[in-house]
Design a protein around this motif. Structure first.
Motif, short mmCIF file in Angstrom:
data_model
loop_
_atom_site.label_atom_id
_atom_site.label_comp_id
_atom_site.label_asym_id
_atom_site.label_seq_id
_atom_site.Cartn_x
_atom_site.Cartn_y
_atom_site.Cartn_z
N ILE A 492 17.92 -38.92 28.26
CA ILE A 492 19.32 -38.52 28.30
C ILE A 492 19.74 -37.99 26.93
CG2 ILE A 492 21.68 -39.27 28.74
CD1 ILE A 492 19.93 -39.36 31.23
N TYR A 493 20.35 -36.81 26.91
CA TYR A 493 20.87 -36.22 25.69
C TYR A 493 22.39 -36.11 25.82
CZ TYR A 493 16.03 -34.90 24.68
OH TYR A 493 14.68 -34.92 24.45
N ALA A 494 23.12 -36.69 24.86
CA ALA A 494 24.58 -36.66 24.89
C ALA A 494 25.10 -35.67 23.85
CB ALA A 494 25.14 -38.05 24.62
N PHE A 495 26.21 -35.03 24.17
CA PHE A 495 26.83 -34.07 23.26
C PHE A 495 28.30 -34.41 23.08
CE2 PHE A 495 23.16 -31.97 25.02
CZ PHE A 495 22.62 -31.27 23.94
N ILE A 496 28.68 -34.58 21.83
CA ILE A 496 30.09 -34.82 21.47
C ILE A 496 30.43 -33.80 20.40
CG2 ILE A 496 31.74 -36.46 20.48
CD1 ILE A 496 29.94 -38.72 21.49
N ILE A 497 31.59 -33.21 20.51
CA ILE A 497 31.95 -32.16 19.56
C ILE A 497 31.96 -32.71 18.13
CG2 ILE A 497 34.45 -32.56 19.74
CD1 ILE A 497 34.67 -29.44 19.73
N GLY A 498 31.31 -32.00 17.25
CA GLY A 498 31.24 -32.42 15.85
C GLY A 498 30.07 -33.32 15.54
N LEU A 544 36.93 -24.95 20.97
CA LEU A 544 36.96 -24.36 22.30
C LEU A 544 35.61 -23.71 22.61
CD1 LEU A 544 38.76 -23.69 24.75
CD2 LEU A 544 39.36 -21.55 23.61
N ARG A 545 35.03 -23.09 21.60
CA ARG A 545 33.73 -22.45 21.76
C ARG A 545 32.63 -23.50 21.93
NH1 ARG A 545 30.82 -17.52 19.88
NH2 ARG A 545 32.87 -16.57 19.73
N TYR A 546 32.82 -24.66 21.29
CA TYR A 546 31.75 -25.67 21.27
C TYR A 546 32.12 -26.94 22.03
CZ TYR A 546 30.04 -22.56 17.62
OH TYR A 546 29.61 -21.45 16.93
N HIS A 547 32.88 -26.78 23.10
CA HIS A 547 33.14 -27.95 23.95
C HIS A 547 31.82 -28.57 24.38
CE1 HIS A 547 37.55 -27.36 25.45
NE2 HIS A 547 37.47 -27.59 24.16
N SER A 548 31.83 -29.88 24.60
CA SER A 548 30.58 -30.61 24.84
C SER A 548 29.82 -30.09 26.06
CB SER A 548 30.87 -32.11 25.00
OG SER A 548 31.72 -32.36 26.10
N GLU A 549 30.54 -29.67 27.11
CA GLU A 549 29.81 -29.21 28.29
C GLU A 549 29.14 -27.86 28.05
OE1 GLU A 549 34.16 -29.03 29.83
OE2 GLU A 549 33.14 -29.77 28.04
N LYS A 550 29.73 -27.02 27.18
CA LYS A 550 29.08 -25.75 26.84
C LYS A 550 27.77 -26.01 26.08
CE LYS A 550 33.07 -22.60 26.57
NZ LYS A 550 34.30 -23.38 26.40
N LEU A 551 27.81 -26.97 25.16
CA LEU A 551 26.59 -27.32 24.41
C LEU A 551 25.52 -27.87 25.35
CD1 LEU A 551 28.32 -29.05 21.35
CD2 LEU A 551 27.01 -26.90 21.27
N ALA A 552 25.94 -28.73 26.29
CA ALA A 552 24.98 -29.33 27.22
C ALA A 552 24.38 -28.26 28.14
CB ALA A 552 25.67 -30.42 28.04
N ILE A 553 25.22 -27.32 28.59
CA ILE A 553 24.72 -26.23 29.45
C ILE A 553 23.70 -25.40 28.69
CG2 ILE A 553 25.35 -24.07 30.57
CD1 ILE A 553 28.05 -25.40 31.30
N ALA A 554 24.02 -25.05 27.46
CA ALA A 554 23.10 -24.24 26.65
C ALA A 554 21.77 -24.97 26.47
CB ALA A 554 23.73 -23.93 25.29
N PHE A 555 21.84 -26.27 26.18
CA PHE A 555 20.61 -27.05 26.00
C PHE A 555 19.80 -27.10 27.29
CE2 PHE A 555 18.50 -31.33 25.75
CZ PHE A 555 17.55 -30.95 24.80
N GLY A 556 20.49 -27.24 28.42
CA GLY A 556 19.81 -27.28 29.71
C GLY A 556 19.12 -25.97 30.03
N MET A 557 19.78 -24.87 29.73
CA MET A 557 19.19 -23.55 30.01
C MET A 557 18.00 -23.27 29.10
SD MET A 557 22.56 -21.29 30.97
CE MET A 557 21.60 -19.86 31.38
N MET A 558 18.05 -23.83 27.88
CA MET A 558 16.92 -23.70 26.97
C MET A 558 15.72 -24.51 27.46
SD MET A 558 18.88 -24.17 23.31
CE MET A 558 17.39 -24.79 22.55
N SER A 559 16.01 -25.64 28.11
CA SER A 559 14.97 -26.62 28.43
C SER A 559 14.33 -26.41 29.80
CB SER A 559 15.55 -28.04 28.36
OG SER A 559 16.15 -28.28 27.12
N PHE A 560 15.10 -25.82 30.75
CA PHE A 560 14.62 -25.72 32.13
C PHE A 560 14.20 -24.30 32.49
CE2 PHE A 560 17.89 -29.26 33.01
CZ PHE A 560 16.97 -30.25 32.66
N SER A 561 13.31 -24.21 33.45
CA SER A 561 12.97 -22.90 34.00
C SER A 561 14.15 -22.38 34.80
CB SER A 561 11.74 -23.02 34.91
OG SER A 561 12.04 -23.86 36.02
#
Length: 615
Positions: A492-498, A544-561
């Motif tokens: 599990i990877y968690a993302f919190i702004i900052g 606004l650019r770095y909301h936690s769900e945006k970071l998590a989505i980006a990480f997911g797209m990097m990690s998954f096919s």
């Protein structure tokens, strides 16, 4: 024929004939033979009468059982304690506790079986105080409880003090190693939330029985400590124990609570050997629905040969919470056509579906007719759904009238629902009124302060926003920071702004900026309306650019096919800008993105969200 020949029959032939009838479960024949025996003064032994009583139980013969009771006491005869205990047990199983108690009270002498039968009966009937009183009387009479007594009475514990007393008594009696007593102790501590005490009982000795493993795993799963439940399950498997239905049900509950879809799928493999187990199939349904995999849930539901009201209700609620409201309502119609009667939970799911699809007329119809059609009185959850439905539709005055018309006193959740609607429609005065009601019921509710702050911010009432912040500071109330998490390779990877603790954060933010740039080419631009709001800890133009769900989505797209769904969980409501971002990204990158916030799932595909932008 046997009854007609009774006068000429010998005592032994009558008793033999009685035995034959009992063996064949011929209750009418057995009663005729018993009558013949009484006329000729013939009596059988206690074992034969116990077989006759078993026959009564097997055939549901309440009145015949009473006749046996009368027969064995006829002509002043005093049956053995063994037989009286069998009769008491008969009355208990027929749910005739008063008759059982009267017979028990008439006993000249009682043993541990007599007392345990009554104590167990009162426990099963939820007459806990009576059960505990009987234990005290049992001890006063000098009868020592056994493992069956304790495993029964532990269920009657109404408080921790009673439980600890019983635990001491069990230890003194040397019964703490008994499998069923240990299991009951673990269950009792778990029900009171005393998980460390439950674990201590479990760890006191090497556990060589599946019953005890089931109890400790179930205890942690039921108390929402899914991590420990799963760790215990792994230990159980390493110890060489097979998976049992009860264990797997608890493990699936743990997966559900933690939203661990991939682990839930692994557990599903163990479930396959119990192919048509209804309880397990219902647990699978619940897990897949609450982990956001509606397709898997629908596959299970379709293949189930047996469905109960829980199956239907789980699937209806699951479809509604995942944004498929119309499908949920169609399934409800199928449920009615199948002849299955909806229950309280079913209607909550139906009303939730109406609420999250904006179906005001349908919602009102189901709400107003639920008592007449299904005999279900509206409860707080039903009122909450309708208030939410009216609030989303902007019918705030109707929502307030409904709250004031509730039969029970509205709770904080009811007022929070209204407050949320006030935020959407910027109704400041009503928001203040609802917030005051909430804070009267829950003075430390940080979410209420945040929602009220958002409403003031939307109306650009900055002095009021500042006053809210001062009040929060004075009362020591802190905002819950926005957090999103994702499971990648069983971690599990968690993302919190900052929070830059993730070693790949520079790479993630760079990739996120690349995605935003690609979306801006097709018309996306960060919605600064959300900057004006105090979004539960995610504020400021950069954030606004770095909301936690945006970071998590980006990480997911990097990690998954590209074929793999990106699944995100979030602790607070998704903001409008992130919702637009996810929709456009799903279409632009040809991906499926699923985000679960505290209320529902959002399934993004082909530029569309399952919520229909209505959340």
């Amino acid at each position: 024929m046997a009854a007609r020949n009774a006068p000429e029959s010998s005592s032994s032939s009558l008793i033999d004939e009685l035995g034959r009838c009992c063996y064949q479960r011929d209750l009418p024949g057995a009663i005729r033979i018993m009558d013949a025996m009484e006329r000729h003064g013939v009596r059988a032994d206690s074992i034969m009468y116990s077989e006759l009583i078993k026959c009564c139980l097997a055939r549901g013969g309440v009145e015949q059982g009473k006749l046996v009771h009368k027969h064995v006491f006829s002509n002043g005869y005093q049956p053995t304690m063994f037989l009286i205990n069998i009769l008491i047990n008969m009355y208990v199983k027929f749910d005739l506790l008063d008759e059982a108690w009267k017979l028990f009270d008439q006993m000249r002498e009682r043993n541990v079986v007599s007392w345990t039968t009554m104590i167990s009966a009162y426990c099963n009937a939820k007459l806990n105080e009576r059960a505990l009183k009987f234990l005290v009387l049992m001890l006063r009479e000098g009868v020592r409880p056994n493992m069956f007594t304790y495993s029964s009475i532990l269920r009657a514990c109404a408080g921790l003090w009673n439980l600890r007393q019983l635990h001491c008594s069990i230890t003194k009696a040397g019964l703490e190693s008994d499998v069923f007593v240990r299991s009951a102790l673990i269950d009792s501590y778990s029900k009171m939330g005393e998980l460390q005490n439950a674990l201590s009982v479990f760890n006191e000795m090497v556990t060589g029985d599946l019953v005890v493993w089931n109890s400790i795993i179930g205890g942690f799963a039921q108390n929402s400590d899914g991590d420990e439940a799963l760790n215990l399950f792994k230990s159980m498997k390493r110890a060489g124990f097979p998976s049992h239905q009860a264990t797997l049900t608890s493990v699936l509950r743990a997966c559900t609570g933690l939203s661990l879809l991939e682990l839930g799928r692994q557990v599903h493999v163990h479930v396959l050997k119990f192919d048509q187990d209804l309880i397990l199939n219902n647990a699978l349904l619940d897990m897949y629905c609450k982990c956001g995999s509606v397709a898997d849930a629908n596959t299970i539901f379709t293949r189930m040969l047996e469905k109960d009201v829980i199956s239907w209700s789980t699937m209806i609620a699951g479809l509604a919470q995942n944004g498929f409201s119309q499908e949920a309502l169609r399934l409800f119609e199928s449920m009615k056509l199948s002849g299955m009667k909806p229950n309280y939970v079913t209607i909550v799911g139906v009303l939730f579906a109406c609420s999250h699809a904006g179906l005001v007329e349908d919602g009102w119809y189901y709400f107003r007719s639920m008592k007449q059609l299904f005999g279900i009185d509206p409860g707080r959850e039903h009122y909450g759904c309708i208030i939410d439905l009216l609030g989303r539709a902007g019918k705030l005055d109707e929502a307030v009238r409904l709250i004031h018309g509730m039969k029970s006193e509205p709770d904080a959740i009811t007022w929070r629902t209204l407050l949320g609607a006030c935020r959407v429609h910027r109704h400041v005065d009503l928001a203040i009124y609802a917030a005051k009601r909430i804070l009267e019921l829950d003075p430390q509710d940080s979410g209420t302060y945040i929602l009220l702050s958002n409403i003031y911010a939307k109306s650009q009432k900055w002095e009021d926003v500042e006053e809210i912040r001062r009040a929060m500071k004075t009362r020591g109330i802190k905002k819950e920071p926005g957090c999103s998490w994702i499971e990648v390779n069983k971690q599990i990877y968690a993302f919190i702004i900052g929070d830059n603790s993730n070693p790949q954060m520079d790479k993630i933010t760079k990739y996120l900026n690349h995605l935003i740039q690609r979306l801006m080419e097709v018309g996306y631009f960060p919605d600064t309306n959300f900057v004006l709001q105090d979004l539960e800890g995610e504020q400021g133009e950069d954030s606004l650019r770095y909301h936690s769900e945006k970071l998590a989505i980006a990480f997911g797209m990097m990690s998954f096919s590209k074929e793999k769904t990106v699944r995100i969980w979030k602790n607070i409501r998704i903001c409008g800008d992130c919702h637009v971002f996810a929709k456009l990204l799903a279409k632009k990158e040809n991906r499926i993105i699923v985000i679960r916030d505290p209320i529902r799932y959002h399934h993004f595909q082909d530029g569309i969200c399952s919520c229909g932008d209505y959340w």
